[in-house]
Design a protein around this motif. Structure first.
Motif, PDB file in Angstrom:
ATOM      1  N   VAL A 147      -6.570  -0.791   4.868  1.00  0.00           N
ATOM      2  CA  VAL A 147      -5.801  -0.433   3.676  1.00  0.00           C
ATOM      3  C   VAL A 147      -6.211  -1.265   2.471  1.00  0.00           C
ATOM      4  N   GLY A 189      -7.108   1.827   0.523  1.00  0.00           N
ATOM      5  CA  GLY A 189      -5.773   2.309   0.175  1.00  0.00           C
ATOM      6  C   GLY A 189      -5.652   3.002  -1.160  1.00  0.00           C
ATOM      7  N   ASP A 238      -4.872   6.454   1.109  1.00  0.00           N
ATOM      8  CA  ASP A 238      -3.788   5.895   1.910  1.00  0.00           C
ATOM      9  C   ASP A 238      -2.874   6.990   2.453  1.00  0.00           C
TER      10      ASP A 238
END
Length: 317
Positions: free
Chosen positions: A36, A40, A6
């Protein structure tokens, strides 16, 4: 130095926004709204996990019937993030890109008995999530709606009934306000789902629902985050199918959650409903139906076609 995917992605996208403006902003949207949830929390050095996340994320977009060029752009963003990480010395090699022309072959349907198996086994677990997953599976095969956000977006206010469809019975349908094609869709629901699941399971577990209550999984935290919920439901469906050795079909092909749509469409075709009508009610085109279902048609229908095509031979038998 951080290896969290991320952080690396956001660093890269900040540079892209500075250099490319609007294009960089679009990439930020792709990251926040889709990627994400898959990448992430990953360590960018764990390339096996990155490869799995890339495959799952692109298949998810393919299941939404995104155009090939759109899929290429989505995949290119992850590729560019990893190239940026490699230049910074964070990784020594990049992920394996998904072969997009093979994805359409990887969503064959489940048979009726297999769907019953998945639904029943999920219901036996007797947790709120698994009870709803069982009903979710049955709903997806009882309608022609796309599994995922379109189903998870349904609220009780979207459910309607037609009086006296036949023999005094009501007909259930739901209104899908946001669909892949952008147009609202009135979705007929199979009478068996209405009678046995909606009335006898869902409303018994949660009587007197409010109009803005979600039909499925209303108890989950962050329920309005449809992509997050979709991913959780999809992952749990996959785990369920894997546990009972149903995820891979007899030809070695994977059957993700989107296969439930193919199951529903296939069952309507096998029941004798015309391809054009199925396509219309499924909010797709006859051409799309032909592309997806020409190789997975009902075997009984194929036998009948064989006999009809060669009457000079079979007529003598």
């Amino acid at each position: 130095r951080t290896y969290k995917f991320d952080t690396v992605a956001n660093d890269f996208i900040k540079i892209r926004i500075k250099e490319k403006g609007t294009e960089g902003q679009r990439e930020l949207g792709k990251w926040k709204n889709h990627f994400v949830h898959y990448f992430g929390g990953l360590d960018i050095r764990e390339m096996d996990k990155v490869n799995d996340a890339l495959r799952d994320s692109i298949i998810a977009k393919k299941e939404e019937e995104k155009a090939p060029q759109t899929l290429i752009k989505y995949q290119q963003l992850i590729s560019n993030i990893c190239k940026y990480a490699r230049k910074r010395g964070l990784i020594s090699y990049e992920p394996t890109l998904v072969k997009l022309n093979r994805l359409a072959k990887e969503v064959p349907p489940y048979e009726k008995k297999e769907i019953e198996k998945l639904s029943n086994e999920s219901r036996k677990k007797d947790t709120p999530f698994d009870q709803d997953l069982s009903d979710f599976i049955q709903f997806c095969r009882s309608t022609l709606v796309r599994p995922g956000k379109e189903v998870l977006r349904i609220k009780h206010k979207d459910i309607h009934f037609l009086p006296d469809v036949r023999r005094g019975e009501e007909g259930m349908f739901v209104v899908i306000g946001q669909t892949k094609t952008g147009k609202p869709q009135n979705v007929p629901v199979h009478p068996m789902f209405h009678k046995h699941i909606y009335l006898n399971r869902i409303l018994r577990r949660r009587p007197n629902p409010k109009p803005d209550d979600y039909l499925f999984f209303p108890f989950l935290e962050d329920r309005d985050n449809l992509e997050k919920i979709r991913q959780r439901v999809s992952n749990n469906f996959r785990s369920l199918a894997v546990d009972y050795e149903l995820y891979i079909n007899e030809n070695g092909l994977e059957r993700p959650m989107y296969s439930l749509r193919h199951s529903g469409i296939n069952q309507r075709l096998e029941s004798g409903v015309s391809m054009e009508f199925v396509a219309d009610k499924g909010n797709t085109s006859p051409e799309m139906v032909k592309n997806y279902y020409r190789d997975i048609r009902n075997k009984k229908q194929m036998v009948n076609d064989h006999i009809k095509l060669f009457p000079d031979y079979y007529g003598k038998k």
